[in-house]
Design an enzyme around this catalytic site. Structure first.
Site, short mmCIF file in Angstrom:
data_model
loop_
_atom_site.label_atom_id
_atom_site.label_comp_id
_atom_site.label_asym_id
_atom_site.label_seq_id
_atom_site.Cartn_x
_atom_site.Cartn_y
_atom_site.Cartn_z
N GLY A 93 -10.18 -10.92 -11.90
CA GLY A 93 -9.29 -11.71 -11.08
C GLY A 93 -7.94 -12.01 -11.72
O GLY A 93 -7.03 -12.48 -11.06
N CYS A 150 -18.16 -2.43 20.11
CA CYS A 150 -17.30 -1.24 20.02
C CYS A 150 -17.49 -0.40 21.28
O CYS A 150 -18.61 -0.10 21.70
CB CYS A 150 -17.66 -0.42 18.78
SG CYS A 150 -16.79 1.16 18.71
N CYS A 201 -19.16 3.10 20.04
CA CYS A 201 -20.48 3.23 19.43
C CYS A 201 -21.37 2.02 19.68
O CYS A 201 -22.52 2.00 19.25
CB CYS A 201 -20.36 3.50 17.93
SG CYS A 201 -19.89 2.05 16.97
N CYS A 207 -14.32 0.25 16.70
CA CYS A 207 -14.46 0.01 15.26
C CYS A 207 -13.18 0.42 14.56
O CYS A 207 -12.61 1.49 14.85
CB CYS A 207 -15.59 0.87 14.69
SG CYS A 207 -17.22 0.35 15.20
N CYS A 263 -17.77 4.59 12.69
CA CYS A 263 -17.95 4.72 14.13
C CYS A 263 -18.46 6.12 14.47
O CYS A 263 -19.37 6.29 15.27
CB CYS A 263 -16.61 4.44 14.83
SG CYS A 263 -16.73 4.17 16.59
#
Lengths: 231, 258, 300
Positions: C34, C243, C246, C268, C274
């Site tokens: 970080g 979606c 899909c 998606c 997808c």
């Protein structure tokens, strides 16, 4: 309660060619519990100046002013500022000739303030302040207003209320009855007597001879200690 | 019994090259005491304030501060985090220009809440409530809590800055001309507010001002500075009513009577 | 083919000294999760904002055996993704893929793939502004001190401001996270939807900011916590739609405008995810072979 020894005072005016104005020399004075001493002398003799020296408002060039503060003695001439503030908070009250306050602060709060700084709760302090204002005949309608809008006599009574609301062991009174009518003067005299009775030592400046005779146990003439202008 | 001073300043000297910022300044500040520093522009009072508050490193001298837990420690010897945590929690600094002390891009509530979030407050509702309480204390309408400071008047900004600083319950507050730049009526209100807060919270304050009336109203003690040195110090009323040093006398005699 | 002799370029475009310098910064970044490590960012043959930081990180870690995937906004076939994929195909000759599971190295912009990542994979993020405190405290000297001393109250000031203005934490992308209980980090402009994926991820996550000259990292299996308030906990975006292609209900959806009459569909954002689902036989409302009768039966 208070012991002034060999106190001297002079003013040096640096702005005006460092003119030195001597005021006092060799003041010796003691004030005992339950005393009420009248400070006397002609106008301009320096009565108020001497009182302010005791309150450490003015500096003494020589000598010492010992004050009984709780179980100690404090020299107001040489003590550290925070010690002096503590003396003013708990031991020595001072009623000046003129009321000097912050704009916008209500009268009741001004009178209650000395109690609050002693650590008394807001509610109790307010209650004592109200009682004192009522005794000095300040109309209740005025309590929530700033005393700056009051008449001279009213301002003086607010000032007295503020001085007497806390039961200081030592009290300095600078002309407390000057601009009061007979009724209120009588109230103030009662307050002084009550303070004396509880053992407070009082040093006062009273113009009115009748007042002096009514409350004072002795007189102290400051004129004797005037320093000549030639030093 | 003498209480321990909260702050002990010992022969503090700050130089700007060959020029003197302030020289050999010594003083103690006790808990609950308000110390005024007066003098004309350039007398070194702001330099002294910045040095004592740790924002400026002095050339010599030290400042001992008695923290809540520890014995007095030299603030210049404190390592980074200790000093910064001190500045954020135990100390506060009120700038003359409130814009220097506020975050102008976030709301009044966030400005007040920042110190709380800095010490780990993580409950939005509580932070907001604290913000609202402080707005009330400094006499700003509660419905201004979500407004940006840029929509506030000068007097409100200064009061917001005070709220932002006092929310962390500091023990020591530094103020640099807090009433400068405000018109007289606003000034009186602010002084009144400050006096009340100082008395209620038992704050120790070091306040720099060139206005002797402000000094008389707020401070217990006064230091008069000239040319970087303290020329006179004492009880406020004594210094103002019976000034000893030529410069103090000049200052006092220069006050305009209203 | 090319007018240039490809052999004139070093492997992965950057010279070996530069790659070493970047690897040193990466090692430090991995060691201090970080923390933003400064590095000597190079001029790249494309403008800032096109992923120069990510490309330098990829160039420093890529080897001949790697399989590279590049996505932009979840898609393998947007300009940015295609250009970067071609750039590395040309300068390294490594295999490229669109398949998240087959890739060993994935450079991403604005999305983390929906398919869970595995040990051994490396995710490279392109970062425009690495400093999460920047918008409230513009002084770099001050923000570095704040990181050093863990003074993160300011980050919550921003979230507080969100709630007081919008009634909720309105930050939806670049949502600040706490890494390994120590450093507050900007997760790059990925949607906050992807923040939970960064937590305890088995893959190594590397972040490169080219213009700002900073590199940071999250080693595998590191705690990544999104900042929030006790009474306003962190939540991710949710869609009422599935979606359109899909039928997935748990993925990050893009809204696609279909015509000028308010027609729209949600698909998606991760194109490969997808596609894989469609190949497995999943269908959505816009699929050619969508079973309308069963859908209508449900509606009735």
């Amino acid at each position: 309660m208070l012991r002034a020894e060999n106190v001297a005072k002079s003013f040096t005016l640096h702005v005006q060619d460092s003119t030195v104005i001597p005021v006092f020399k060799h003041i010796n004075m003691t004030l005992k519990a339950s005393d009420c001493v009248a400070l006397t002398g002609a106008s301009g003799a320096g009565k108020s100046t001497f009182m302010r020296m005791i309150y450490a408002n003015y500096i003494c060039q020589e000598g010492s002013i010992h004050v009984r503060h709780g179980s100690d003695w404090v020299d107001m001439v040489s003590a550290a500022p925070h010690t002096i503030l503590d003396v003013r908070r708990r031991t020595m009250g001072y009623v000046s000739q003129f009321l000097r306050v912050i704009p916008r602060v209500p009268t009741l709060d001004i009178v209650a303030e000395p109690l609050k700084t002693m650590g008394i709760s807001e509610c109790n302090a307010g209650w004592c302040a109200a009682e004192m204002l009522a005794r000095l005949n300040i109309p209740k309608a005025l309590w929530s207003l700033s005393p700056l809008t009051f008449s001279g006599g009213e301002q003086q009574r607010v000032n007295i209320a503020r001085g007497f609301v806390a039961e200081y062991p030592i009290m300095l009174l600078d002309e407390p009855t000057a601009s009061l009518d007979a009724d209120n003067r009588a109230v103030v005299l009662d307050l002084i007597r009550e303070a004396n009775a509880r053992g407070a030592a009082i040093l006062g400046i009273f113009h009115d001879e009748a007042v002096r005779e009514a409350v004072c146990t002795s007189e102290f003439d400051i004129t004797r200690f005037r320093a000549a202008n030639d030093g | 019994m003498t209480p321990t001073p909260l702050l002990n300043v010992d022969s503090l000297t700050v130089r700007y090259g060959a020029r003197i910022g302030c020289q050999d300044v010594c003083f103690d500040l006790y808990p609950g005491e308000v110390l005024g520093v007066v003098g004309e522009s350039g007398s070194g009072k702001s330099t002294l304030l910045n040095a004592v508050s740790g924002q400026l490193a002095p050339d010599s001298g030290k400042v001992l501060y008695k923290t809540r837990l520890n014995e007095p420690s030299n603030i210049y010897a404190m390592t980074g985090p200790d000093g910064r945590i001190l500045m954020r929690t135990d100390w506060a600094f009120v700038h003359q220009n409130p814009r220097d002390g506020l975050r102008m891009s976030v709301s009044a509530g966030a400005n007040i809440g920042e110190r709380l979030m800095g010490v780990g407050w993580r409950h939005y509702g509580e932070i907001r409530t604290a913000g609202l309480n402080w707005l009330e204390k400094v006499e700003i309408d509660e419905d201004r809590v979500d407004d940006l400071p840029s929509t506030f008047s000068g007097g409100m900004l200064q009061r917001l800055q005070i709220a932002r600083n006092l929310v962390s319950k500091p023990r020591l507050v530094f103020m640099d001309e807090p009433t400068g730049g405000l018109d007289v009526s606003v000034q009186a209100r602010l002084l009144d507010l400050l006096r009340g807060l100082v008395a209620d919270l038992g704050l120790s304050v070091m306040i720099v001002t060139h206005d002797l009336a402000v000094a008389r109203l707020l401070s217990h003690r006064l230091m008069v500075m000239q040319g970087g040195r303290v020329v006179e110090s004492g009880l406020t009323d004594q210094v103002l009513d019976d000034p000893q040093h030529p410069y103090s006398q000049l200052l006092v005699s220069s006050i305009l009577q209203v | 083919m090319s007018r240039f002799d490809d052999a004139a370029y070093n492997f992965a475009y950057l010279d070996e000294q530069t790659k070493r310098m970047i690897r040193r910064a990466l090692l430090k970044a991995v060691a201090i999760p970080g923390y933003q490590v400064p590095f000597a960012s190079r001029e790249m043959p494309m403008p800032y904002g096109w992923g120069t930081g990510g490309i330098q990180v990829t160039a420093a870690v890529i080897g001949p055996d790697d399989v590279l995937k590049v996505i932009d906004q979840g898609s393998d076939d947007t300009t940015n993704a295609v250009s970067i994929r071609k750039f590395f195909a040309k300068t390294t000759n490594v295999k490229t893929t669109e398949d998240t599971e087959k890739a060993s190295l994935i450079q991403i912009r604005h999305r983390v793939p929906e398919t869970p990542l595995k040990e051994g994979q490396i995710l490279v993020y392109q970062v425009p502004i690495p400093e999460p405190l920047r918008f409230l405290e513009p002084r770099e000297t001050e923000t570095r001190k704040m990181h050093a001393l863990e003074e993160y109250g300011l980050m919550h000031v921003k979230l507080y401001e969100d709630i007081s203005r919008h009634g909720d934490i309105a930050t939806t992308y670049a949502y600040p996270v706490m890494v390994g209980e120590r450093y507050v980090m900007d997760p790059s402009p990925t949607p906050k939807f992807d923040n939970p994926k960064m937590n305890q991820m088995p893959a190594l996550q590397l972040f490169g900011a080219g213009r700002e000259k900073r590199i940071y990292a999250i080693p595998p299996y590191t705690e990544v916590k999104s900042l929030d308030f006790e009474d306003y906990p962190f939540t991710i975006q949710k869609w009422e739609e599935a979606c359109a292609l899909c039928g997935e209900t748990e993925s990050f959806l893009d809204e696609v405008i279909l015509d000028d009459h308010g027609g729209r569909m949600f698909v998606c954002s991760d194109t490969h995810f997808c596609k894989t689902r469609r190949e497995q036989g999943h269908t959505g409302v816009q699929s050619p072979d969508f079973d309308r009768t069963s859908q209508e039966a449900i509606e009735q």
